[in-house]
Write a protein that holds these residues in place. Structure first.
Motif, PDB file in Angstrom:
ATOM      1  N   GLU A   1       0.828  -1.202   0.000  1.00 18.61           N
ATOM      2  CA  GLU A   1       0.000   0.000   0.000  1.00 18.61           C
ATOM      3  C   GLU A   1       0.869   1.261   0.000  1.00 18.61           C
ATOM      4  O   GLU A   1       0.576   2.228  -0.716  1.00 18.61           O
ATOM      5  CB  GLU A   1      -0.933   0.001   1.220  1.00 18.61           C
TER       6      GLU A   1
ATOM      7  N   ASN B   1       1.095   4.226  -3.118  1.00 17.38           N
ATOM      8  CA  ASN B   1       0.690   5.594  -2.774  1.00 17.38           C
ATOM      9  C   ASN B   1       1.784   6.622  -3.009  1.00 17.38           C
ATOM     10  O   ASN B   1       1.568   7.824  -2.792  1.00 17.38           O
ATOM     11  CB  ASN B   1       0.232   5.654  -1.314  1.00 17.38           C
TER      12      ASN B   1
ATOM     13  N   TYR C   1      -5.075  -6.837  -5.235  1.00 10.87           N
ATOM     14  CA  TYR C   1      -4.191  -5.668  -5.284  1.00 10.87           C
ATOM     15  C   TYR C   1      -3.909  -5.276  -6.731  1.00 10.87           C
ATOM     16  O   TYR C   1      -4.019  -4.100  -7.112  1.00 10.87           O
ATOM     17  CB  TYR C   1      -2.891  -5.991  -4.550  1.00 10.87           C
TER      18      TYR C   1
ATOM     19  N   THR D   1       1.499   3.296   7.451  1.00  9.32           N
ATOM     20  CA  THR D   1       1.663   3.230   5.998  1.00  9.32           C
ATOM     21  C   THR D   1       1.981   4.598   5.402  1.00  9.32           C
ATOM     22  O   THR D   1       2.819   4.722   4.503  1.00  9.32           O
ATOM     23  CB  THR D   1       0.390   2.656   5.351  1.00  9.32           C
TER      24      THR D   1
END
Length: 372
Positions: free
Chosen positions: A212, A216, A244, A325
């Protein structure tokens, strides 16, 4: 010296980790008669390649119990063991200590704690009778070591009576073996790769945090950076991977899943190519992959687990909180836009100075010689 390392879960891969490397290096460098004692857990191909001269003895599964079968082996064999190395503070290690000393009272015991912050927490929860039993065991042990510097004081504070025999001995990297493979550190040969080597999808590894965070990264699809994941993929994690890539189709060209890599040279070649090594685990004891990556100058970006903090204490890498994250994405963006050569060289040099098995074993041998 007749040196026996008893860890009944030893597999082939463990022969090139601390379970095998400590007895092997004591044999290679100082002539110890070193033997690994274990259940037979598959084939041991590294015996003929990576750790030549190391012997193995296989414990019979009479009770199918690590504790009882290990104790029976010691009951029969202790008198031919000058130094017994065991791991962890467990029921098995407790029984091994008393069995060995009962049969060979003049023999020496080396206890490698191989622990994390969880050990001080466990010590805090021990009852008075538990501490009494623990002390009776540790009083019979001749040498006790911990791998991480930051754990030394918290453990010693809780069991101060071990002070005179308590040392810091980290795990290491075999730089001579790397040289024999024809590999070496060369920053100019590195590529824009973020590498992750672990059991992909294992709960404690928190692989989703890594995936993740990478997707991003701002404009990641336009950059020439890639995320490469090496390691066996947990079966239950494969649905996550499919989802994913279905939801992030642009990641198909940015994220590579290599699967399990059995060849140590192939894995080390990946470390050679990568500029960044990322670890997102919620828990690790030592995390040997971190020092393997550092040996090739990979910039360490990791959660604060295992040995990570000792590798990045010269502003040559970064730590993020477990599960954060967003912080990991920001850290990736920061380092991907830097000239990493100086930090890479600093990381490689630190690893070479502090985590070379030959230097580590030199200190360990000195401690053992002093026990005579």
């Amino acid at each position: 010296m007749r040196y026996f390392m008893q860890y009944l879960k030893t597999e082939n891969v463990n022969l090139v980790k601390d379970m095998g490397m400590i007895p092997y290096k004591l044999h290679e460098l100082y002539g110890y008669e070193s033997t690994v004692v274990t259940f037979k857990n598959g084939e041991y191909d590294y015996l003929n390649t990576e750790v030549k001269g190391l012997k193995m003895e296989f414990v019979k599964k009479i009770f199918h119990s690590y504790t009882l079968d290990g104790a029976l082996y010691l009951l029969i064999n202790s008198k031919r063991i000058d130094m017994l190395q065991i791991f962890h503070v467990t029921l098995s290690s407790f029984v091994y200590v008393f069995t060995y000393k009962k049969t060979n009272p003049n023999g020496k015991i080396y206890l490698k704690l191989d622990s994390s912050f969880k050990l001080p927490e466990r010590l805090d929860r021990l009852s008075k009778i538990g501490h009494k039993f623990l002390k009776s065991m540790l009083d019979k042990v001749n040498l006790i070591t911990i791998e991480e510097e930051r754990l030394y004081d918290p453990i010693l504070k809780r069991i101060p009576y071990i002070k005179d025999k308590f040392k810091i001995i980290p795990n290491g990297v075999d730089f001579k073996a790397i040289c024999k493979m024809g590999l070496h550190y060369d920053y100019d040969a590195k590529e824009n790769i973020i590498l992750h080597a672990a059991r992909i999808g294992a709960e404690e590894k928190n692989t989703p945090m890594l995936l993740e965070a990478f997707k991003n990264i701002k404009d990641i699809e336009k950059s020439d950076w890639k995320l490469v994941l090496a390691g066996p993929i947990e079966e239950e994690f494969k649905d996550y991977i499919d989802k994913y890539f279905a939801e992030n189709p642009l990641m198909k060209n940015k994220v590579e899943m290599l699967g399990n890599i059995k060849s140590r040279k192939e894995l080390y070649s990946l470390y050679c190519r990568a500029k960044i090594f990322a670890l997102t685990s919620d828990f690790e004891s030592f995390a040997i992959a971190l020092i393997e990556a550092a040996a090739f100058g990979d910039i360490i970006i990791s959660t604060d687990v295992g040995i990570a903090s000792e590798l990045v204490d010269e502003n040559n890498g970064a730590l993020v909180n477990c599960g954060d994250t967003e912080a990991l994405t920001r850290t990736f963006e920061n380092y991907m836009n830097k000239d990493l050569k100086e930090m890479s060289e600093k990381t490689h040099n630190k690893c070479r100075q502090k985590f070379d098995w030959d230097s580590i074993i030199k200190h360990l041998n000195e401690y053992m010689v002093d026990l005579k």
